[in-house]
Every structure is written in structure tokens, then in C-alpha cells.
Design a protein around this motif. Structure first.
Motif, PDB file in Angstrom:
ATOM      1  N   VAL A  27       4.303  18.607  26.158  1.00  0.00           N
ATOM      2  CA  VAL A  27       3.615  17.638  26.997  1.00  0.00           C
ATOM      3  C   VAL A  27       4.603  17.180  28.066  1.00  0.00           C
ATOM      4  CG1 VAL A  27       2.570  15.349  27.116  1.00  0.00           C
ATOM      5  CG2 VAL A  27       2.056  16.860  25.179  1.00  0.00           C
ATOM      6  N   LEU A  48      -3.744  11.289  26.431  1.00  0.00           N
ATOM      7  CA  LEU A  48      -3.994  12.728  26.496  1.00  0.00           C
ATOM      8  C   LEU A  48      -4.791  13.175  25.270  1.00  0.00           C
ATOM      9  CD1 LEU A  48      -3.252  15.179  28.305  1.00  0.00           C
ATOM     10  CD2 LEU A  48      -1.267  15.524  26.854  1.00  0.00           C
ATOM     11  N   GLN A  49      -4.371  12.674  24.115  1.00  0.00           N
ATOM     12  CA  GLN A  49      -5.069  13.037  22.888  1.00  0.00           C
ATOM     13  C   GLN A  49      -6.521  12.545  22.902  1.00  0.00           C
ATOM     14  OE1 GLN A  49      -2.821  12.732  19.404  1.00  0.00           O
ATOM     15  NE2 GLN A  49      -4.427  13.618  18.151  1.00  0.00           N
ATOM     16  N   SER A  84      -8.423  12.038  25.534  1.00  0.00           N
ATOM     17  CA  SER A  84      -9.257  12.802  26.464  1.00  0.00           C
ATOM     18  C   SER A  84      -9.545  14.192  25.910  1.00  0.00           C
ATOM     19  CB  SER A  84      -8.627  12.858  27.851  1.00  0.00           C
ATOM     20  OG  SER A  84      -7.618  13.832  27.886  1.00  0.00           O
ATOM     21  N   GLU A  85      -8.582  14.756  25.161  1.00  0.00           N
ATOM     22  CA  GLU A  85      -8.834  16.070  24.560  1.00  0.00           C
ATOM     23  C   GLU A  85      -9.887  15.978  23.466  1.00  0.00           C
ATOM     24  OE1 GLU A  85      -4.538  18.237  25.239  1.00  0.00           O
ATOM     25  OE2 GLU A  85      -4.919  17.190  23.380  1.00  0.00           O
ATOM     26  N   MET A  99       0.898   7.688  27.388  1.00  0.00           N
ATOM     27  CA  MET A  99       0.319   8.907  27.953  1.00  0.00           C
ATOM     28  C   MET A  99      -0.019   9.922  26.867  1.00  0.00           C
ATOM     29  SD  MET A  99      -0.050   7.915  30.920  1.00  0.00           S
ATOM     30  CE  MET A  99      -0.754   9.331  31.794  1.00  0.00           C
ATOM     31  N   SER A 148       1.723  10.309  35.057  1.00  0.00           N
ATOM     32  CA  SER A 148       0.708  11.254  34.599  1.00  0.00           C
ATOM     33  C   SER A 148       1.293  12.184  33.546  1.00  0.00           C
ATOM     34  CB  SER A 148       0.125  12.050  35.772  1.00  0.00           C
ATOM     35  OG  SER A 148       1.132  12.781  36.406  1.00  0.00           O
ATOM     36  N   ALA A 149       0.429  12.862  32.846  1.00  0.00           N
ATOM     37  CA  ALA A 149       0.876  13.744  31.763  1.00  0.00           C
ATOM     38  C   ALA A 149      -0.073  14.912  31.627  1.00  0.00           C
ATOM     39  CB  ALA A 149       0.934  12.970  30.453  1.00  0.00           C
ATOM     40  N   TYR A 150       0.475  16.055  31.277  1.00  0.00           N
ATOM     41  CA  TYR A 150      -0.369  17.226  31.028  1.00  0.00           C
ATOM     42  C   TYR A 150       0.362  18.149  30.065  1.00  0.00           C
ATOM     43  CZ  TYR A 150       2.804  19.297  34.467  1.00  0.00           C
ATOM     44  OH  TYR A 150       3.913  19.726  35.126  1.00  0.00           O
ATOM     45  N   ARG A 151      -0.378  19.097  29.511  1.00  0.00           N
ATOM     46  CA  ARG A 151       0.228  20.070  28.603  1.00  0.00           C
ATOM     47  C   ARG A 151       0.676  21.303  29.355  1.00  0.00           C
ATOM     48  NH1 ARG A 151      -0.329  19.134  23.095  1.00  0.00           N
ATOM     49  NH2 ARG A 151      -1.895  17.545  22.678  1.00  0.00           N
ATOM     50  N   GLU A 152       1.834  21.818  28.938  1.00  0.00           N
ATOM     51  CA  GLU A 152       2.340  23.066  29.511  1.00  0.00           C
ATOM     52  C   GLU A 152       2.802  23.877  28.309  1.00  0.00           C
ATOM     53  OE1 GLU A 152       4.569  22.854  33.508  1.00  0.00           O
ATOM     54  OE2 GLU A 152       6.116  23.352  32.040  1.00  0.00           O
ATOM     55  N   ARG A 172      -1.181  26.763  19.971  1.00  0.00           N
ATOM     56  CA  ARG A 172      -1.373  25.380  20.376  1.00  0.00           C
ATOM     57  C   ARG A 172      -2.286  24.647  19.385  1.00  0.00           C
ATOM     58  NH1 ARG A 172      -4.167  24.150  26.042  1.00  0.00           N
ATOM     59  NH2 ARG A 172      -4.647  22.011  25.505  1.00  0.00           N
TER      60      ARG A 172
END
Ligand SMILES: [Zn+2]
Length: 181
Positions: free
Chosen positions: A32, A56-57, A59-60, A52, A24-28, A161
Motif C-alpha cells: 500500500v 482503503l479497506q 472502499s474495497e 488511509m 492519498s493511498a493506493y495498492r501497488e 493479493r
């Protein structure tokens, strides 16, 4: 805003022995974070990090702004943003979508209170478009890019961001686009 130079997405890979298959991947912040099972090979890691990032890109990008639909919707969004971040003290006389500009995402004429936004931004995530609008709205109060200007812009919490996101798509497309000027 300065011209973009390099696309940089900081990626941090975290491996967990408890993970067996799940990736899985998410932004913090600006980073990333990609979570991988501990036993994955280097080759698998490279594959999954790339995969990933692109997921992520995508889905954003799906979370697009209602402001994309018309000039009127764009103006409504500006009014909301002015109320939330700029003391209701940045009222454009007109905000319009315009055909893609070669070197700019958006521009404004502070003396006339007009803002123009490049069609290239229709499909970016809403939080990125919001940054561009806050940037232009702030120019209605402060024309240049001095300290006062950036203090206003940074009231919008996702400014940094969003700048990174715009640099990334500009570099990826070989466009060399800055917000304006
Ligand atoms: Zn500017």
C-alpha cells in the motif's frame, strides 16, 4: 492452502514537496503506497497511514460480489471463472453458502464435485471471493496442493493479493482460518 500466520500489509510512505494537504493511498502489488505532503510530522504521518489503510479497506469491501446474493449466483460466478481461467474444465455439481466454519473459508469434495463457501466471505471484495472460488474449482481438477495445482490457481492474477487479504482478516479477527484442509 496453508494456514495463515501473520497479517502483513507492506506500507510505503512517499512524501512530496508539491503536496500541501492532500493525502492519498493506493495498492501497488502487495504494497500500500501512502502519499503525504513533505512537511507532515511523524505523528501526523502515523495518524494518516492508519487512517488511509482503514479507508482503503472500507472502499474495497464495498465492491462486493454479485455472487454473495445466492447459491445460484455463486454457481454462475463459478461457471464464469471456470471459462476464464480453467479451460471450462472445472464444473461443480453444486456450490453453496454454508454457516461459518471454524478453520476454513471454503471446502470441496472433488469426487462429488461439490463446493461449500463460508458465510464469512459474503462481504469480502469480489476479487477475493473469486480467488477462493478459483482455488476450489482448481481442486476439481487437481485434489492436492502440489505444483500443478498452484499453476492452475495462479492463472487468476490476483491470487497472491487475495491470499494476503485473507491472511489479514483472519489474523485481525484472531481466527486462524485457512482456505481449507
Ligand atoms: Zn486447497
Amino acid at each position: 492452502m496453508a494456514e495463515p500466520r501473520v497479517a502483513k500489509t507492506h506500507v510505503e510512505v512517499r512524501r512530496s514537496a508539491r503536496r500541501r494537504r492532500m493525502v492519498s493511498a493506493y495498492r501497488e502489488g502487495d504494497t500500500v503506497v501512502v502519499l503525504l505532503p513533505a512537511r507532515m510530522s511523524k505523528g501526523e504521518e502515523e495518524h494518516w497511514v492508519a487512517e488511509m489503510l482503514s479507508r482503503l479497506q472500507r472502499s474495497e469491501t464495498r465492491r462486493r460480489s454479485p455472487a454473495r446474493t445466492s447459491d445460484a449466483a455463486l454457481l454462475t460466478r463459478c461457471e464464469e471463472l471456470s471459462g476464464r481461467y480453467l479451460d471450462n474444465d472445472a464444473e461443480p455439481t453444486s456450490v453453496r453458502w454454508v454457516p461459518p466454519m471454524r478453520t476454513r473459508w471454503a471446502s470441496c469434495t472433488p469426487t462429488e464435485g461439490t463446493i461449500r463457501v463460508s458465510e464469512r466471505l459474503r462481504d469480502v471484495p469480489s476479487w477475493v471471493l473469486d480467488y477462493v472460488l478459483v482455488h476450489e474449482l482448481a481442486h476439481l481438477r487437481v485434489p492436492g496442493h502440489g505444483k500443478d495445482f498452484w499453476e492452475l490457481v495462479h492463472r487468476y492474477p490476483k491470487s497472491e493479493r487475495a491470499m494476503g487479504y485473507l491472511e489479514g482478516i483472519s489474523a485481525a479477527a484472531g481466527l486462524g482460518i485457512g482456505v481449507e484442509e
